[in-house]
Motif scaffolding. Structure first.
Motif, PDB file in Angstrom:
ATOM      1  N   GLN A 144       0.839  -1.194   0.000  1.00 45.19           N
ATOM      2  CA  GLN A 144       0.000   0.000   0.000  1.00 45.19           C
ATOM      3  C   GLN A 144       0.877   1.248   0.000  1.00 45.19           C
ATOM      4  O   GLN A 144       2.008   1.227   0.493  1.00 45.19           O
ATOM      5  N   TYR A 189       0.730   5.342   1.176  1.00 39.07           N
ATOM      6  CA  TYR A 189       0.033   6.329   1.984  1.00 39.07           C
ATOM      7  C   TYR A 189       0.710   7.676   1.805  1.00 39.07           C
ATOM      8  O   TYR A 189       1.908   7.758   1.499  1.00 39.07           O
ATOM      9  N   GLN A 245       1.239  11.576   3.731  1.00 41.87           N
ATOM     10  CA  GLN A 245       1.148  12.284   4.998  1.00 41.87           C
ATOM     11  C   GLN A 245       1.544  13.731   4.790  1.00 41.87           C
ATOM     12  O   GLN A 245       2.703  14.018   4.461  1.00 41.87           O
ATOM     13  N   GLY A 256      -2.244  13.121   9.832  1.00 42.86           N
ATOM     14  CA  GLY A 256      -2.351  11.673   9.771  1.00 42.86           C
ATOM     15  C   GLY A 256      -2.057  11.138   8.382  1.00 42.86           C
ATOM     16  O   GLY A 256      -1.907  11.877   7.428  1.00 42.86           O
ATOM     17  N   LEU A 257      -1.956   9.815   8.302  1.00 41.93           N
ATOM     18  CA  LEU A 257      -1.690   9.174   7.016  1.00 41.93           C
ATOM     19  C   LEU A 257      -2.997   8.915   6.286  1.00 41.93           C
ATOM     20  O   LEU A 257      -3.994   8.521   6.883  1.00 41.93           O
ATOM     21  N   HIS A 282      -4.641   6.843   3.047  1.00 39.83           N
ATOM     22  CA  HIS A 282      -4.437   5.749   2.096  1.00 39.83           C
ATOM     23  C   HIS A 282      -4.600   6.254   0.666  1.00 39.83           C
ATOM     24  O   HIS A 282      -5.549   6.984   0.347  1.00 39.83           O
ATOM     25  N   LEU A 310      -3.810   0.477  -3.001  1.00 45.49           N
ATOM     26  CA  LEU A 310      -3.345  -0.843  -2.589  1.00 45.49           C
ATOM     27  C   LEU A 310      -3.163  -1.681  -3.836  1.00 45.49           C
ATOM     28  O   LEU A 310      -4.035  -1.690  -4.722  1.00 45.49           O
ATOM     29  N   PHE A 347       4.614   7.180   1.850  1.00 53.49           N
ATOM     30  CA  PHE A 347       5.113   5.962   2.484  1.00 53.49           C
ATOM     31  C   PHE A 347       4.563   4.731   1.787  1.00 53.49           C
ATOM     32  O   PHE A 347       3.371   4.683   1.460  1.00 53.49           O
ATOM     33  N   PHE A 361       5.527   0.147   7.762  1.00 56.49           N
ATOM     34  CA  PHE A 361       5.799   1.310   6.922  1.00 56.49           C
ATOM     35  C   PHE A 361       7.282   1.516   6.713  1.00 56.49           C
ATOM     36  O   PHE A 361       8.105   1.207   7.581  1.00 56.49           O
ATOM     37  N   PHE A 371      -0.509   7.685  16.473  1.00 55.65           N
ATOM     38  CA  PHE A 371      -1.621   7.580  15.537  1.00 55.65           C
ATOM     39  C   PHE A 371      -2.460   6.348  15.857  1.00 55.65           C
ATOM     40  O   PHE A 371      -1.944   5.243  16.016  1.00 55.65           O
ATOM     41  N   GLY A 385      -6.266   8.393  12.289  1.00 57.59           N
ATOM     42  CA  GLY A 385      -6.630   9.669  12.865  1.00 57.59           C
ATOM     43  C   GLY A 385      -5.534  10.693  12.600  1.00 57.59           C
ATOM     44  O   GLY A 385      -4.501  10.378  12.016  1.00 57.59           O
ATOM     45  N   GLU A 386      -5.775  11.927  13.064  1.00 60.87           N
ATOM     46  CA  GLU A 386      -4.817  13.001  12.837  1.00 60.87           C
ATOM     47  C   GLU A 386      -3.652  12.963  13.813  1.00 60.87           C
ATOM     48  O   GLU A 386      -2.702  13.714  13.668  1.00 60.87           O
TER      49      GLU A 386
END
Lengths: 113, 115
Positions: free
Chosen positions: A33, A35, A37, A42-43, A45, A48, A88, A103, B91, B107-108
């Protein structure tokens, strides 16, 4: 240990150019996957790709997977300043019943306007 | 769109103090996770949780850490006696499918600063 490693660590390009980020991993996977950021956030998506797939597209994103080389690439076409973020790759583990997503260290992409 | 929410967004604490970080996963998700990210470094797996028990944990997740789903909606991470090296972004994530078979929703984050 099962881990994706991105390359390059940092990439700076001009708006409109394509950005290519690579990921290598060590052991067999079921899926890989990508991601994104944004700084301090937050990460999210992106996409995939399963081990039996070779290429996948989503909008301006194109992901390839070469299981023989244990590598994947993420291509962002026609980049925009808003694409500036860290990207990532994340891999699962086939053996050992592990459930975790692991990750890599990420590629920091800067798109200059 | 459903999202994972985390509180607090930032917590500053003294070394040795207990900290509880809270998360509300997406309501129909069954699998829950905590990851942490030390500033500028990679995102590290801490623990996964399913059916009210830990399903997997990393070597980082030692006896100082614990997780709980106290009321069917919240998912908490407790650090019993914080150390300087616990300073990081934490996280929470949740998913419909087990582990790494599908998309994780993050989440953030909660930024923890230990002084």
């Amino acid at each position: 240990s099962q881990q994706g490693e991105e390359d390059p660590q940092a990439l700076s390009i001009q708006e409109g150019e394509n950005a290519t980020m690579n990921c290598s991993y060590k052991t067999s996977i079921n899926n890989l996957q990508w991601y994104r950021q944004n700084s301090g956030r937050g990460l999210v998506h992106l996409i995939l790709i399963r081990s039996n797939e070779r290429e996948k597209h989503s909008g301006r994103l194109r992901v390839t997977l070469d299981t023989s080389k244990k590598s994947s690439s993420l291509l962002i076409t026609a980049s925009r300043a808003a694409d500036t973020a860290s990207y990532f790759c994340a891999t699962d583990a086939v053996q050992g019943g592990s459930e975790k997503l692991v990750f890599g260290k990420g590629t920091k992409l800067t798109v200059n306007p | 769109e459903p999202e994972v929410t985390q509180t607090p967004s930032h917590q500053v604490t003294q070394m040795g103090q207990e900290v509880i970080l809270r998360c509300v996963p997406i309501s129909n998700h069954l699998y829950f996770y905590w990851y942490r990210q030390i500033l500028g470094q990679k995102v590290e797996f801490l623990v996964s949780f399913y059916n009210n028990e830990i399903s997997e944990k990393s070597e980082i997740f030692d006896d100082q850490f614990s997780v709980e789903r106290p009321d069917g909606s919240n998912f908490t991470l407790k650090i019993r006696s914080t150390k300087l090296e616990d300073s990081a972004m934490y996280f929470c994530a949740s998913s419909v499918e087990q582990g790494a078979t599908g998309e994780l929703f993050f989440g953030e984050g909660s930024r923890l600063t230990v002084l």
